[in-house]
Each structure stands twice: as C-alpha cells, then as structure tokens.
Write a protein that holds these residues in place. Structure first.
Motif, short mmCIF file in Angstrom:
data_model
loop_
_atom_site.label_atom_id
_atom_site.label_comp_id
_atom_site.label_asym_id
_atom_site.label_seq_id
_atom_site.Cartn_x
_atom_site.Cartn_y
_atom_site.Cartn_z
N GLU A 33 0.86 -1.19 0.00
CA GLU A 33 0.00 0.00 0.00
C GLU A 33 0.89 1.23 0.00
O GLU A 33 1.74 1.40 0.87
N ILE A 34 0.67 2.07 -1.00
CA ILE A 34 1.52 3.24 -1.21
C ILE A 34 0.66 4.48 -1.37
O ILE A 34 -0.38 4.44 -2.03
N CYS A 35 1.10 5.57 -0.78
CA CYS A 35 0.47 6.86 -1.00
C CYS A 35 1.48 7.66 -1.82
O CYS A 35 2.64 7.78 -1.43
N SER A 36 1.06 8.18 -2.98
CA SER A 36 2.04 8.80 -3.88
C SER A 36 1.46 9.94 -4.70
O SER A 36 0.28 9.91 -5.09
N ASN A 37 2.31 10.93 -4.96
CA ASN A 37 1.93 12.04 -5.85
C ASN A 37 1.67 11.55 -7.27
O ASN A 37 1.05 12.24 -8.06
N LYS A 95 -4.16 8.27 -3.62
CA LYS A 95 -3.87 9.68 -3.85
C LYS A 95 -3.78 10.36 -2.48
O LYS A 95 -4.65 10.17 -1.64
N PRO A 96 -2.74 11.14 -2.23
CA PRO A 96 -2.61 11.79 -0.91
C PRO A 96 -3.66 12.89 -0.71
O PRO A 96 -4.21 13.42 -1.69
N VAL A 97 -3.92 13.23 0.55
CA VAL A 97 -4.91 14.26 0.85
C VAL A 97 -4.43 15.64 0.40
O VAL A 97 -5.23 16.55 0.17
N THR A 98 -3.13 15.77 0.27
CA THR A 98 -2.51 16.99 -0.26
C THR A 98 -1.18 16.57 -0.89
O THR A 98 -0.72 15.46 -0.67
N VAL A 99 -0.57 17.44 -1.67
CA VAL A 99 0.69 17.10 -2.34
C VAL A 99 1.77 16.76 -1.31
O VAL A 99 1.98 17.51 -0.35
N ILE A 100 2.44 15.63 -1.50
CA ILE A 100 3.50 15.21 -0.58
C ILE A 100 4.78 15.96 -0.92
O ILE A 100 5.22 15.98 -2.07
N THR A 101 5.35 16.61 0.09
CA THR A 101 6.62 17.32 -0.08
C THR A 101 7.58 16.84 1.01
O THR A 101 7.18 16.12 1.92
N GLU A 102 8.83 17.27 0.93
CA GLU A 102 9.80 16.92 1.96
C GLU A 102 9.39 17.52 3.31
O GLU A 102 9.76 17.02 4.37
N ASN A 103 8.63 18.61 3.28
CA ASN A 103 8.22 19.29 4.52
C ASN A 103 7.03 18.66 5.22
O ASN A 103 6.78 18.94 6.38
N ASN A 104 6.25 17.83 4.51
CA ASN A 104 5.07 17.25 5.16
C ASN A 104 4.98 15.72 5.07
O ASN A 104 4.04 15.13 5.59
N LYS A 105 5.96 15.11 4.41
CA LYS A 105 5.92 13.65 4.17
C LYS A 105 5.78 12.84 5.46
O LYS A 105 4.93 11.97 5.57
#
Length: 201
Positions: free
Chosen positions: A101-105, A125-135
């Motif tokens: 199970e993967i969550c990915s941009n 699909k993530p709830v918001t765009v995954i970044t280094e600041n919120n991953k």
C-alpha cells in the motif's frame, strides 16, 4: 547503442522506464527496446517499463525487484508506504500484508490497484501534495487513521511504540495540527489513546 547504456547504468532486476532513457525520438527508442525484447536481452514488464534479462544463481529466469519498482515509480517522486505494511514495519502488528500500500503524488485517482509480476500494489492519492516538509506528518496521520484497526497492542506499550514511531519519523506536530482537518475525526481519538494529544497544544 541503447543496450550498452542500459548495461552500464542498470543492475539486474532494476526497472528501466522508457522516459528516463536518452534519445530524442521516443518512437525510435521504442523500436530499439522492442528489438531488444525480441532478441531476449530485455524483458518487458508492461508498456514503457523493462528490465534486463538474466539468470539467477539457481538457474531460473530473473525477475524484476518489486521494491525497486515501487521506490522508483511511486516513492522517489513524493510518496510513502502506508496501511498494514507500515503498521507491521513499526511493530504494531504481526500480520503480514498481502499487498503493497503506497500513497504517492503519482496517483491520479483516489485508489488504484496494480498487479506487477504477481504482486498487488494499491496506490492512494494523498490528501494533499507530498513534499519533503510534510511527508513524515502525512505518513504519521495515515497510520493514525487506521491504527485502531491494525494494532495488536494497547495501553502503555501502544503509547510508547507510537512515541518512538513519531520520533523516528521526526514528526513536526505543528505541521500535524495544520493537516489534521484533512483527516477523519477518529484520528483525534487515536491520538488521545496513544497519549499524543498533548503534542498538538
């Protein structure tokens, strides 16, 4: 020749994505790759994804590394492991996941199932765009969404494991607070039961 480039830059079992290969004409590249597959030098996983043909030390035909495929396709562009696999990795359950199970941009739909070489991959699909600041915070909140379903431990042991998990991920609770409205209400309850609600104050 493209095969020389592949041999120099890719290992056995490593996925080769057509889009990452050099060459101005993708049509010409496709024809070359098709020829290499026909010659038995490459294997096609599916359209646009290949790997080098090889024989294992046991004398069997080598396969693609599913972990490398997931890393390259879904995790490197902004993504993380979630669900039962995540709960198992950090010791909340002894259950072994039957799928990845993967969550990915990279996900374009809410949930997509893919079967690769006999392995099932579910991409969310993530709830918001995954970044280094919120991953880390998104991965933490994903676990908090399903932890009540998967965890085989509770009480002080559960609270201790949860705290260690958040420390390992280096979770920033002020970021968690900002992201919380994107998650179901039960996350608050799971945070409370895990002794972490105070971190949000």
């Amino acid at each position: 020749m493209i095969y020389d480039y592949i041999i120099e830059n890719y290992k056995n079992g490593e996925p080769i994505f057509l889009g990452e290969l050099p060459g101005e004409s993708k049509d010409y590249l496709r024809q070359e790759m098709k020829q290499l597959v026909d010659d038995g030098r490459l294997e096609r996983l599916y359209n646009g994804v290949y790997y080098i043909s090889y024989i294992t030390i046991l004398g069997t035909k080598g396969k693609i590394s599913i972990d490398r495929y997931i890393e390259k396709k879904y995790l490197s562009s902004g993504g993380y492991v979630t669900g039962l696999q995540l709960a198992n990795k950090y010791g909340f359950t002894t259950q072994n996941p039957s799928c990845y199970e993967i969550c990915s941009n990279e996900a374009t739909t809410k949930q997509r199932k893919q079967v690769i070489d006999g392995n099932t991959i579910i991409v969310y699909k993530p709830v918001t765009v995954i970044t280094e600041n919120n991953k880390s915070e998104l991965q933490f909140l994903d676990l908090m969404t399903c932890i009540d379903k998967y965890s085989e431990i509770n009480g002080s042991e559960f609270a201790l494991k949860l705290r260690r998990f958040s420390e390992k991920l280096n979770v920033n609770f002020s970021m968690v607070k900002k992201l919380l409205p994107l998650y179901p209400d039960k996350v608050y309850r799971n945070l409370y039961e895990g002794g972490l609600i105070g971190e949000l104050v």
